[in-house]
Design an enzyme around this catalytic site. Sequence first.
Site, PDB file in Angstrom:
ATOM      1  N   ARG A  97      39.571   5.052  21.544  1.00 28.24           N
ATOM      2  CA  ARG A  97      38.569   4.162  22.176  1.00 28.24           C
ATOM      3  C   ARG A  97      37.381   3.911  21.250  1.00 28.24           C
ATOM      4  O   ARG A  97      36.724   2.874  21.340  1.00 28.24           O
ATOM      5  CB  ARG A  97      38.098   4.775  23.510  1.00 28.24           C
ATOM      6  CG  ARG A  97      37.226   3.835  24.365  1.00 28.24           C
ATOM      7  CD  ARG A  97      37.003   4.398  25.762  1.00 28.24           C
ATOM      8  NE  ARG A  97      36.286   3.505  26.661  1.00 28.24           N
ATOM      9  CZ  ARG A  97      35.002   3.659  26.994  1.00 28.24           C
ATOM     10  NH1 ARG A  97      34.300   4.669  26.528  1.00 28.24           N
ATOM     11  NH2 ARG A  97      34.430   2.802  27.830  1.00 28.24           N
ATOM     12  N   ILE A 116      32.602  -2.779  27.519  1.00 20.83           N
ATOM     13  CA  ILE A 116      33.942  -2.188  27.603  1.00 20.83           C
ATOM     14  C   ILE A 116      33.912  -1.377  28.899  1.00 20.83           C
ATOM     15  O   ILE A 116      32.940  -0.651  29.165  1.00 20.83           O
ATOM     16  CB  ILE A 116      34.249  -1.306  26.363  1.00 20.83           C
ATOM     17  CG1 ILE A 116      35.642  -0.663  26.454  1.00 20.83           C
ATOM     18  CG2 ILE A 116      33.221  -0.225  26.140  1.00 20.83           C
ATOM     19  CD1 ILE A 116      36.052   0.077  25.151  1.00 20.83           C
ATOM     20  N   SER A 117      34.952  -1.522  29.730  1.00 18.88           N
ATOM     21  CA  SER A 117      34.923  -0.886  31.050  1.00 18.88           C
ATOM     22  C   SER A 117      34.948   0.639  30.944  1.00 18.88           C
ATOM     23  O   SER A 117      35.417   1.211  29.950  1.00 18.88           O
ATOM     24  CB  SER A 117      36.126  -1.346  31.886  1.00 18.88           C
ATOM     25  OG  SER A 117      36.146  -2.743  31.989  1.00 18.88           O
ATOM     26  N   GLN A 118      34.467   1.278  32.010  1.00 18.67           N
ATOM     27  CA  GLN A 118      34.477   2.747  32.122  1.00 18.67           C
ATOM     28  C   GLN A 118      35.939   3.229  32.092  1.00 18.67           C
ATOM     29  O   GLN A 118      36.793   2.642  32.768  1.00 18.67           O
ATOM     30  CB  GLN A 118      33.835   3.102  33.464  1.00 18.67           C
ATOM     31  CG  GLN A 118      33.788   4.562  33.788  1.00 18.67           C
ATOM     32  CD  GLN A 118      33.413   4.789  35.257  1.00 18.67           C
ATOM     33  OE1 GLN A 118      33.175   3.848  36.014  1.00 18.67           O
ATOM     34  NE2 GLN A 118      33.381   6.049  35.637  1.00 18.67           N
ATOM     35  N   PRO A 119      36.261   4.280  31.336  1.00 19.87           N
ATOM     36  CA  PRO A 119      37.642   4.769  31.275  1.00 19.87           C
ATOM     37  C   PRO A 119      38.266   5.027  32.653  1.00 19.87           C
ATOM     38  O   PRO A 119      39.440   4.716  32.868  1.00 19.87           O
ATOM     39  CB  PRO A 119      37.528   6.056  30.458  1.00 19.87           C
ATOM     40  CG  PRO A 119      36.373   5.797  29.546  1.00 19.87           C
ATOM     41  CD  PRO A 119      35.403   4.993  30.370  1.00 19.87           C
TER      42      PRO A 119
END
Length: 216
Positions: A33, A59-62
């Site tokens: 990531r 970038i979205s939260q995992p």
Amino acid sequence: MTSQRTRDRLIERLREKGIRNEDVLRVMQTMPRHLFVDEALSHRAYEDSALPIGQGQTISQPFIVARMTEILLSRGVPDKVLEVGTGSGYQAAILSRLVPQVLSVERIAPLLNQARDRFYKLGLGNISLKHSDGSWGWPQHAPYPAIMVTAAPEDVPKSLLDQLAPGGMMIIPVGSQSGVQKLLQITRQTTADGDEFVRTELDPVRFVPLLGSIRK
Ligand code: SAM
């Protein structure tokens, strides 16, 4: 800060938060990531949080990536997925290790070009990209057994519903920027009277808006 131990800790956290699909967890454990964010932020890449990627986007939260992916695969592996909102390319990269073909649409050209470079460097050859307003989907490759939208419209775009295959599933955050957004699972079911779109409300979420028009 980008070591395997840091990544393993993130995976443990995702498990604690309820992610159960081992394939999703395995792919997220190995996907770097930190290569999807600016170098200055790479030390934060394995925190379970959204991060800025420039152009006012994130970038979205995992956890959200894992959750949306797990739901999309819950009825088996679709042969292709349409993603709306390529952003950094991280979600598309995760999907590309789990499904045969990923098609992803992004409205901001510099983000799309950066994502394309990342896919090339990582050898992810099964992702096709398009610079376009994803509210219109990608009609040339429709219908899709799976559609994932990673920016929030106020209402589900009709073109995306039209491009969902019978029996297909869409995961989409819906709601305003000031109020509550809900993650929706929409399945297209064929009945004697025609097609029906069955909506299930999932988690409350917070996504950037799905905007019309493209940016060079
Ligand atoms: N999936 C991304 C990732 O893994 O980094 C995160 C996406 S970010 C939360 C949302 C993205 O949707 C942004 O890159 C934004 O430019 C894009 N977007 C917003 N409206 C769009 C539209 N109408 N068509 C295509 N992309 C759009």
